[in-house]
Design a protein around this motif. Structure first.
Motif, short mmCIF file in Angstrom:
data_model
loop_
_atom_site.label_atom_id
_atom_site.label_comp_id
_atom_site.label_asym_id
_atom_site.label_seq_id
_atom_site.Cartn_x
_atom_site.Cartn_y
_atom_site.Cartn_z
N GLU A 1 12.46 4.06 3.48
CA GLU A 1 11.49 3.49 2.69
C GLU A 1 10.65 4.25 1.80
N LEU A 2 10.28 3.68 0.63
CA LEU A 2 9.71 4.77 -0.41
C LEU A 2 8.45 3.68 -1.01
N GLY A 3 7.29 4.40 -0.84
CA GLY A 3 6.16 3.40 -1.19
C GLY A 3 4.91 4.04 -1.78
N LEU A 4 4.08 3.46 -2.59
CA LEU A 4 2.96 3.91 -3.20
C LEU A 4 1.80 3.29 -3.01
N GLY A 10 -13.06 2.28 -8.77
CA GLY A 10 -14.12 3.05 -8.02
C GLY A 10 -13.91 2.67 -6.24
N GLY A 11 -12.81 2.28 -5.96
CA GLY A 11 -12.57 1.95 -4.62
C GLY A 11 -12.83 0.42 -4.20
N ARG A 12 -12.89 -0.38 -5.32
CA ARG A 12 -13.09 -1.96 -4.85
C ARG A 12 -11.73 -2.35 -5.04
N MET A 13 -10.56 -1.81 -5.43
CA MET A 13 -9.23 -2.72 -5.53
C MET A 13 -8.32 -1.49 -4.68
N ARG A 14 -7.56 -2.27 -4.18
CA ARG A 14 -6.26 -1.52 -3.35
C ARG A 14 -5.18 -2.24 -3.88
N LEU A 15 -4.11 -1.27 -4.31
CA LEU A 15 -2.90 -1.82 -4.52
C LEU A 15 -1.67 -0.93 -4.05
N ASN A 16 -1.05 -1.65 -3.11
CA ASN A 16 0.05 -0.73 -2.52
C ASN A 16 1.61 -1.53 -2.87
N GLY A 58 14.59 -5.10 0.69
CA GLY A 58 13.26 -5.74 0.63
C GLY A 58 12.19 -4.92 -0.14
N MET A 59 11.32 -5.70 -0.65
CA MET A 59 10.15 -4.76 -1.21
C MET A 59 8.73 -5.71 -0.67
N GLU A 60 7.63 -5.09 -0.80
CA GLU A 60 6.40 -5.73 -0.40
C GLU A 60 5.22 -5.06 -1.37
N GLY A 61 4.45 -5.93 -1.59
CA GLY A 61 3.35 -5.63 -2.31
C GLY A 61 1.87 -6.25 -1.77
N GLU A 62 0.90 -5.31 -2.06
CA GLU A 62 -0.20 -5.75 -1.32
C GLU A 62 -1.54 -5.47 -2.41
N LEU A 63 -2.33 -6.44 -2.74
CA LEU A 63 -3.51 -6.35 -3.68
C LEU A 63 -4.64 -6.87 -3.04
N SER A 64 -5.57 -6.07 -2.87
CA SER A 64 -6.94 -6.52 -2.32
C SER A 64 -8.12 -6.12 -3.42
N LEU A 65 -8.99 -7.11 -3.80
CA LEU A 65 -10.21 -6.80 -4.39
C LEU A 65 -11.54 -7.30 -4.16
N GLU A 66 -12.47 -6.32 -4.02
CA GLU A 66 -13.92 -6.73 -3.81
C GLU A 66 -14.35 -7.08 -5.01
N ASP A 69 -19.95 -9.96 -2.12
CA ASP A 69 -19.94 -11.08 -1.29
C ASP A 69 -18.58 -11.72 -1.28
N LEU A 70 -17.77 -11.52 -2.26
CA LEU A 70 -16.48 -12.08 -2.44
C LEU A 70 -15.45 -11.11 -2.33
N ASN A 71 -14.44 -11.24 -1.46
CA ASN A 71 -13.33 -10.22 -1.46
C ASN A 71 -11.81 -11.23 -1.49
N ILE A 72 -10.89 -10.84 -2.06
CA ILE A 72 -9.71 -11.55 -2.54
C ILE A 72 -8.57 -10.69 -2.10
N SER A 73 -7.50 -11.14 -1.63
CA SER A 73 -6.21 -10.37 -1.23
C SER A 73 -5.05 -11.30 -1.47
N LEU A 74 -3.98 -10.51 -1.74
CA LEU A 74 -2.71 -11.20 -1.95
C LEU A 74 -1.66 -10.19 -1.35
N VAL A 75 -0.56 -10.82 -0.54
CA VAL A 75 0.29 -9.99 0.11
C VAL A 75 1.65 -10.68 -0.44
N ALA A 76 2.51 -9.94 -0.62
CA ALA A 76 3.92 -10.68 -1.16
C ALA A 76 4.94 -10.10 -0.63
#
Length: 587
Positions: A301-304, A310-316, A373-381, A385-392
């Motif tokens: 496995e290889l990942g980033l 400023g810490g409000r978004m996460r992308l993996n 296989g591949m995986e991706g994850e995105l989360s955003l503040e 009051d509103l948090n959004i996330s997407l996992v594929a």
């Protein structure tokens, strides 16, 4: 069906976390926290890692690395007792009117486990973390299966029920596992760490299937008329094996917000044993499709991992490859409903003869499998009051030149057939001969699950008062198209999505929560699984002539009926409800 997915080894290392900083602060620097390895669908199997997490018992002083270091022992003991009682109708095709016959299973299981691990609390020599431990587990289960078999009169006499036989089959399974594990993490400065671990597994198991007796029941009220004790061993498996598995991973933080990691690891699972073929005359090929050799695999496995804004978004993102040997491929379906047709020899109590008949069972086979296989994850503040996330996720698992049990009686060419009805006994025996079953070499998908799936979530939360927060959350799950079983022309599934919504109030500190929910809100209806046409297997008495006292019948012969119906599985129906949760004690 046999439990092929009960406990699985967990050997694909969990992706490491970014070093402390921003929203991806590392909660656990010590190596050894594991997620399960991938199966050919690409989802993570659940199981034990090289160093599972357990509750803290107490701290003590340990001499090591030339100094006193604080070490933390963790201990867990568990015992599980299970009682089993089930009744399954066997007239799948609906052939008989006003008469039912069944398979009844009665039994139980006991499982005990003990695990201890020891890990440092303070870094040794300013750069080492370690964890060592041991795991012990025993299981003991036994089940009695009572399987009915109706015998009918010839059609000229109305074809009514002449007799009802019953097989009394006992299956025994015992396992004993001992494993010892250790993991060492080396911290090279503040930005780089290398981790390596190993686990030694010693495993023993015993599985036996015995035909205890053949009973004759009164078809009218199922009372026992006659019982003949037999004690015939149908199949057995004795495993005594051991394996050393490993994992190695490295990660480097280019900045507090960007981390690259790579890992390689191996896995192991003892050979499996499938229960459901109760024939008294099994061939070597037939037996081989009821147990598998030990499963092993190597994964890469290889990942980033990154944080942005400023810490409000996460992308993996991550990519992986895993290669299996002896992956336990189970023929789709369940015993009697779908699966592979085979010649089943049953003992007839009345005539005291062994008679062949056509039956179905979802046999198992150990095959080589490759998974990409591949995986991706995105989360955003988006707002406070509103948090959004997407996992594929995308995963493609394929069997590579694997030998599997198959239906190959329509055109015996080594390629699995797609039969629309059950074969006659003569047709099947003419192809399989003394093997009782066909085998095919295939290159096909290892699973009927979709290759692509994704989940999107959005939650809006806002204080109502100092003691109450209100929230609303939407969850959309998307499933890509899937081809289904390659031998079933009717079970392909189109892409679809399910939308769930949740709303309610909760304590800001997590002490309680009240949630109203609507699942599958838009009432999406999709057939996700469809079997081959259902059939009913039974026996009939052949008319051989007439004597002074009436008709003369021969030994029971195989007969079958194929219905126009199939067995299907649907998406869950729309559901409304309420969940109330209250937490006692510390949180």
């Amino acid at each position: 069906m046999a439990a092929l997915r009960g406990w699985l080894p967990a050997y694909r290392p969990q992706a490491p976390q970014l070093r402390p900083g921003r929203i991806l602060q590392s909660r656990e620097r010590r190596a050894g926290r594991q997620s399960g390895p991938r199966d050919p669908r690409g989802s993570k199997r659940r199981g034990r890692g090289l160093a599972p997490q357990h509750r803290k018992v107490r701290d003590f002083q340990l001499a090591g690395a030339g100094q006193l270091c604080r070490a933390k022992p963790d201990l867990r003991c568990s015992r599980l007792e299970q009682d089993i009682a089930s009744v399954e109708p066997l007239d799948h095709g609906g052939y008989f009117q006003g008469f039912d016959y069944y398979q009844q299973t009665i039994g139980g299981a006991v499982a005990t486990s003990h695990e201890i691990r020891l890990q440092n609390e303070e870094m040794v020599a300013g750069m080492f973390d370690y964890v060592v431990g041991a795991f012990f587990r025993k299981t003991d289960s036994g089940n009695t299966v009572f399987r009915d078999g109706p015998i009918t009169l010839p059609a000229v006499f109305g074809g009514g029920i002449a007799a009802l036989t019953q097989q009394d089959v006992y299956s025994l399974s015992r396992t004993d596992e001992k494993s010892f594990f250790g993991n060492l993490t080396v911290h090279i400065g503040d930005a780089t760490q290398i981790s390596g671990g190993a686990r030694y597994i010693k495993f023993k198991s015993r599985n036996d299937i015995t035909l205890n007796a053949v009973n004759q029941l009164d078809p009218a009220d199922r009372t026992l008329l006659v019982s003949m004790s037999l004690g015939i061993g149908l199949n057995e498996s004795n495993i005594d094996t051991d394996k050393l598995i490993y994992q190695v991973s490295a990660q480097h933080n280019f900045t507090p917000d960007i981390m690259l990691y790579a890992s390689v690891g191996s896995s192991f699972r003892p050979g499996l044993f499938a229960v459901g073929d109760f024939s008294v005359n099994q061939s070597a090929l037939e037996r081989s499709f009821q147990r598998t050799d030990d499963e092993t695999s190597t994964s890469y496995e290889l990942g980033l991992k990154t944080t942005l804004m400023g810490g409000r978004m996460r992308l993996n993102v991550a990519g992986y490859y895993q290669e299996f040997q002896n992956y336990p491929y189970r023929v789709p379906g369940s015993s009697g409903i779908s699966g592979v047709y085979f010649v089943d020899y049953s003992y007839d109590q009345a005539s005291q003869t062994v008679n062949p008949r056509v039956n179905r069972f979802n046999f198992v086979s150990g095959v080589p499998v490759e998974v990409w296989g591949m995986e991706g994850e995105l989360s955003l503040e988006a707002t406070p009051d509103l948090n959004i996330s997407l996992v594929a996720a995308y995963a493609d698992g394929k069997i590579k030149d694997g030998v599997i049990p198959c239906n190959d009686f329509l055109n015996p060419d080594g390629v699995p057939d797609s039969p629309a009805s059950a074969p006659s006994l003569g047709e099947l025996m003419g192809v399989v001969g003394s093997d009782n079953i066909s085998a095919c070499t295939v290159n096909q998908a290892a699973s009927s699950q979709p290759k692509f799936s994704a989940t999107a979530m959005a939650e809006y939360s806002r204080p109502i008062s100092n003691r109450v927060d209100g929230f609303v959350r939407g969850l959309y799950s998307f499933y890509g198209k899937s081809a289904g079983d390659p031998t079933n022309a009717w079970d392909s599934v189109k892409q679809y999505g399910l939308f769930n919504v949740f709303t309610g109030i909760r304590d800001p500190q997590g002490a309680w929560e009240v949630t109203l929910f609507a699942k599958n809100l838009f009432e999406m209806e999709r057939v996700t699984q469809r079997s081959l046409p259902l059939s009913s297997q039974y026996q009939t008495l052949p008319l051989q002539g007439f004597g002074p006292t009436g008709p003369i019948f021969g030994s029971p012969q195989n007969a079958s009926f194929t219905s126009t119906y199939t067995n299907i599985r649907m998406t869950p129906p729309r559901e409304f409800g309420i969940n109330i949760r209250f937490t006692f004690g510390a949180r």
